[in-house]
Design a protein around this motif. Structure first.
Motif: not given
Length: 306
Positions: A257, A261, A291-292, A295-296
């Motif tokens: 993740n 980013n 969820q993270q 979202q990414t």
């Protein structure tokens, strides 16, 4: 002096004989320039901590530290407050392994060691903080800044007996970028996670970089270095740290993740998408992390459309 004890492992300290026969340790060393603050009644915590901090050029006095670590109702200082105060003033405070040779290793590396002792009896304790500043293995002696004595001399066996009653609790306070000689990667990682809450961005990066240099595959250390570099917009260092993390820990979805980013910040959308999707494939039950990553992915798609 009354204090609560932290829950520590029940490891036995290295014996005096084993330490004195260790040919890898310098036979005698004393950090003679270590500051000294005479300890007033029940004030050994602030005095010991000021000694350790001034030894690494952090200019504080026992009087300044009293309100941070001294608890009047307990007539003493708790270990957790000693560590927190050291970090609050910019030091990396690391609890070292509960072994006599760990104390000697730190002194040999130039690091004074704050120790907790019981100078009384098991049924009538007299808790006390002191600072180890030197030793002589040939004579089986150790020297401390202790109480009103600037150079209190004890035999190694007497020191070990009084120290054992605190479950061999000891720590070093170091400037960012310097690491303890005896602590493990996990010890340092735990200390760094607590340290970074009060550290500047530059201090965090320096501390994590030094740790990763020694332990290049440790996940927590790599994540800490990557996160601090990302905050500083040093995307090259952040990318390298997170790439190393996913290579060494291929199921660490959080590392994917964060790497995604970093790639997104550099507008490398295709690579970012691939990495985020890889991270999603590593998750089985962690809904928050899922969820993270989702979202990414959404942020990557939105950025591509702009």
């Amino acid at each position: 002096m009354l204090a609560f004890l932290c829950l520590l492992s029940a490891c036995a300290a290295t014996g005096v004989l084993e330490v004195t026969l260790n040919k890898q340790l310098p036979r005698q060393l004393e950090l003679a320039n270590t500051p000294f603050f005479p300890q007033e009644l029940y004030q050994c915590g602030p005095a010991a901590l000021a000694t350790a901090l001034q030894a690494v050029a952090i200019q504080v006095t026992p009087e300044q530290l009293t309100s941070e670590v001294y608890i009047p109702s307990r007539q003493g200082s708790l270990q957790i407050e000693m560590l927190a105060s050291a970090r609050r003033h910019g030091a990396l405070a690391v609890v070292i392994p509960p072994r006599l040779d760990a104390v000697i290793q730190e002194i040999a590396a130039g690091n004074v060691v704050v120790v907790m002792q019981n100078l009384g009896l098991a049924w009538a304790p007299s808790w006390h903080y002191a600072v180890v500043v030197g030793y002589d293995l040939n004579r089986e002696l150790i020297w401390l800044r202790s109480g009103t004595y600037p150079r209190f001399e004890m035999t190694l066996s007497a020191f070990q007996r009084t120290w054992a009653r605190s479950d061999y609790w000891a720590f070093v306070a170091l400037p960012p970028g310097k690491l303890p000689a005896s602590a493990t990667a996990d010890d340092v990682a735990k200390a760094l996670v607590a340290y970074e809450k009060n550290a500047s961005l530059q201090q965090k990066r320096s501390a994590y970089q030094a740790a990763v240099t020694r332990w290049p595959d440790h996940l927590v250390l790599l994540m800490g270095l990557g996160n601090s570099a990302y905050q500083a917009k040093d995307y090259a260092t952040a990318e390298h740290a997170f790439q190393r993390a996913v290579s060494a820990h291929p199921v660490a979805a959080a590392a994917y993740n964060n790497l995604a980013n970093v790639l997104l910040a550099q507008k490398r959308f295709k690579q970012a998408m691939q990495v985020a999707q890889q991270g999603l494939s590593k998750i089985s039950h962690d809904q928050v992390l899922q969820q993270q990553l989702q979202q990414t992915l959404d942020e990557i798609r939105a950025s591509q459309r702009e």
